[in-house]
Design an enzyme around this catalytic site. Sequence first.
Site, short mmCIF file in Angstrom:
data_model
loop_
_atom_site.label_atom_id
_atom_site.label_comp_id
_atom_site.label_asym_id
_atom_site.label_seq_id
_atom_site.Cartn_x
_atom_site.Cartn_y
_atom_site.Cartn_z
N LYS A 1 10.38 48.55 53.98
CA LYS A 1 11.32 47.62 53.36
C LYS A 1 10.57 46.59 52.52
CE LYS A 1 14.56 48.58 57.04
NZ LYS A 1 14.92 48.24 58.44
N HIS B 1 25.30 64.41 58.43
CA HIS B 1 26.53 64.02 59.13
C HIS B 1 26.18 63.39 60.47
CE1 HIS B 1 30.49 64.56 61.20
NE2 HIS B 1 30.91 64.16 60.03
N GLY C 1 19.97 50.72 73.38
CA GLY C 1 20.10 51.50 72.15
C GLY C 1 19.54 50.81 70.92
N ASP D 1 8.47 50.49 59.81
CA ASP D 1 9.79 50.41 59.21
C ASP D 1 9.90 49.16 58.32
OD1 ASP D 1 12.90 51.02 59.38
OD2 ASP D 1 12.64 48.89 59.85
N GLY E 1 22.76 49.98 62.08
CA GLY E 1 24.00 50.43 62.70
C GLY E 1 24.82 51.27 61.73
N LEU F 1 25.05 64.63 52.10
CA LEU F 1 24.01 65.39 52.80
C LEU F 1 23.70 64.66 54.10
CD1 LEU F 1 21.59 65.99 49.75
CD2 LEU F 1 23.74 67.17 50.34
#
Lengths: 447, 447
Positions: free
Chosen positions: B223, B30, B205, B219, B325, B28
Amino acid sequence: MTSSTAHPESTTHNPGRGDGEAVGIAILGHGTVGSEVLRLMEEHSDSLAHRIGGRMELRGVAVSDLEKPRLGVSRELLTDDAMTLINRDDVDIVVEVIGGIDYPRRVVLAALKAGKSVVTANKALVAAHADELAAAADAANVDLYFEAAVAAAIPVVGMLRRSLAGDQIERISGIVNGTTNFILDAMESTGAAYGDALAEATRLGYAEADPTADVEGHDAASKAAILASLGFHTRVNFNDVHCEGISKITADDISAASSAGYVIKLLAICERITDAEGNEAVSARVHPTLVPKEHPLASVNESYNAIFVEAEAAGRLMFYGNGAGGAPTASAVLGDMVGAARNKVHGGRAPGENTYANLPVADFGAVHTRYHIDMDVVDRTGVLAELAAKFAVRGISLKTVRQEESGEHSRLIVVTHSALESDLSATVDELTNSPDVKAVNSVIRLF
Amino acid sequence: MTSSTAHPESTTHNPGRGDGEAVGIAILGHGTVGSEVLRLMEEHSDSLAHRIGGRMELRGVAVSDLEKPRLGVSRELLTDDAMTLINRDDVDIVVEVIGGIDYPRRVVLAALKAGKSVVTANKALVAAHADELAAAADAANVDLYFEAAVAAAIPVVGMLRRSLAGDQIERISGIVNGTTNFILDAMESTGAAYGDALAEATRLGYAEADPTADVEGHDAASKAAILASLGFHTRVNFNDVHCEGISKITADDISAASSAGYVIKLLAICERITDAEGNEAVSARVHPTLVPKEHPLASVNESYNAIFVEAEAAGRLMFYGNGAGGAPTASAVLGDMVGAARNKVHGGRAPGENTYANLPVADFGAVHTRYHIDMDVVDRTGVLAELAAKFAVRGISLKTVRQEESGEHSRLIVVTHSALESDLSATVDELTNSPDVKAVNSVIRLF
């Protein structure tokens, strides 16, 4: 799951006995590791039962000397008859923490054949007899775990078997022997000679009375064999590993390395390579290595271990921790025991040895390495050109050449680019025999 | 195993379909991760089949926009109907690499309920809805894997679930957000202001167009919730995590820290603590932290991640690598897929969520921390004594006090010993309101 594809008769099935059932444990050996495993098993028995889904119950501890006082084990659990203990119906998991090779091999094979899962911390055994042990575990459809055999509590075996199971590993470079790392670090930080650093390591308990297995790299070579086998799905045995120790490293080598921006580490290097015919092969080797100071492996100090892994998708990973000692080794053994016990309760089997790739193990001469050569040469016009020609004739190009006056001789320090180990080694032989070279002081490979 | 204890009817049994059978995969999403997973699945299909004991076969890829060109996926495998794909009989494993929370939650729950094992890389989903997901996986007796949700290819989830399963974890301290580590490292190495370093991270980036989730620590807090839950066998949700980001860190903070021997890192700290009543509890928090330069976490540069674990028996362990990444995340996803597929073929189930310890989650105020406080105070005799008294009255002792002339004010830098966070925080409030204090320039906790 489509039921038409199920093979209920397959020997890979291992249904498990169900939640809440006890798992019987036999421990072979009651030294530093065995006694720590027992202590932790008892101290954390409730937690471990939750994690497993059933209690671990100690059925017995096999020792060679029943008369020796054993703190923390009641007398009736001790036996000097390991074979009878292993074969008891109520023993499910056999934990081997004896050390040595021949006797542990016999008892571990007997345990596997009797349908017991085995947890061992014995790197020498696994590195020497992995094929035989894996075949016995497969035949009996039981688990064979050995996380503690490499770098104690650093979970590199689990990481290679499971976490990186979807990736392709290119290289594993490890500081996997704490004794030699302690010695090299002491030489680096205090300027001590090798002998003095070794004596200090012995005094502090980091080196054994006979330090040969550590300082000559044999211990690291066992671990390299295990890491290469797991990483490249190819059987690599102890005898396949090229092995050089640290006993010839001098204080001069260390300080010369340091001023050039390197530290010297004893590395176990396991690499996927392409041979001269373009075929894939595996190399496993242990030797002192110049590591650039900015590399993560360079800052692994004292007796710590670290494993640096390069994989196609994951990139660069490093795992760092205590690579030896009773408690860290016991942590790894107990983690394996929990895994094996879970499988007894819930069914299933851990991923075992799998050598499907079956790559050839390359001769050390066929590997590409880089040399740092420190030599005294006669101080005469034209010597440099003549010596450089000895490299050029084998197609070895030089990265740096440094010449220093040193009394009546000249000191010449050469760093090569990557070249065939056999060519580099032959060139050094030639240099050693050249009348222009007074002495080859050291030859150390670069990372 | 004694046959009398076997419970063949237990729902924990998962016998597996046997060697050589195919395992159906639905993906699920791409995007960056999904396309990399597909590429690696295809490139290494033979190796993966050997490791699993059967082939992974791609049944379909669910995407939201069927018109978008999709390199490397044939048109007939694409669908915009994820629910139908999930529910196909020939799908065994559902891989969720969409991102977001609400929609992934619906499809993951649907997949688990349909008896499919699930692999997800979605930290926000796991941190917000772990209980519900774990219950659904248990009810259906299938696997729920999420290695990629924390620090991508660094196998910290597997390590906590398996390798350290026999140990007691005391503390987990992680650099788990690459964006903020890149920004702090750039500020440290170039002296850049926060805004400039963020702009550079965006240009390269490393930061998203809206960097809030990264720079404000959300974020990392997801974690931290996952790590604390696994490490302490206690449910810790995103909302339980105290969270401060790096957007108030200045170039002055960085240089003051550096001259005192520290670097500033955004750490996720998960700790087993003892509260005022002597009961065990768990703390999970994210905040900028002064880390001594000689600590292994201090040398984790650029966008790298690292997890530092302290355990009773294993001691100190560190795991280092790419924490984000496409390729590193895909490595973790694929490792999980191999694990889930092995269980489909051979039977058994991976250790799932287990919150048996069920410890209370401590309020942040009940945690012991240490403060580094930098303030401008009026330059008058007796000020130091008066300010010091404000610490003493709450029983906070000071480790170092440094006073510097700075124009008409005095600059006062105070480092405390360990004390209750609520006391430290109340003291800072009082200092801020004191007429003797011109400005509290920064308050940063110490590791």
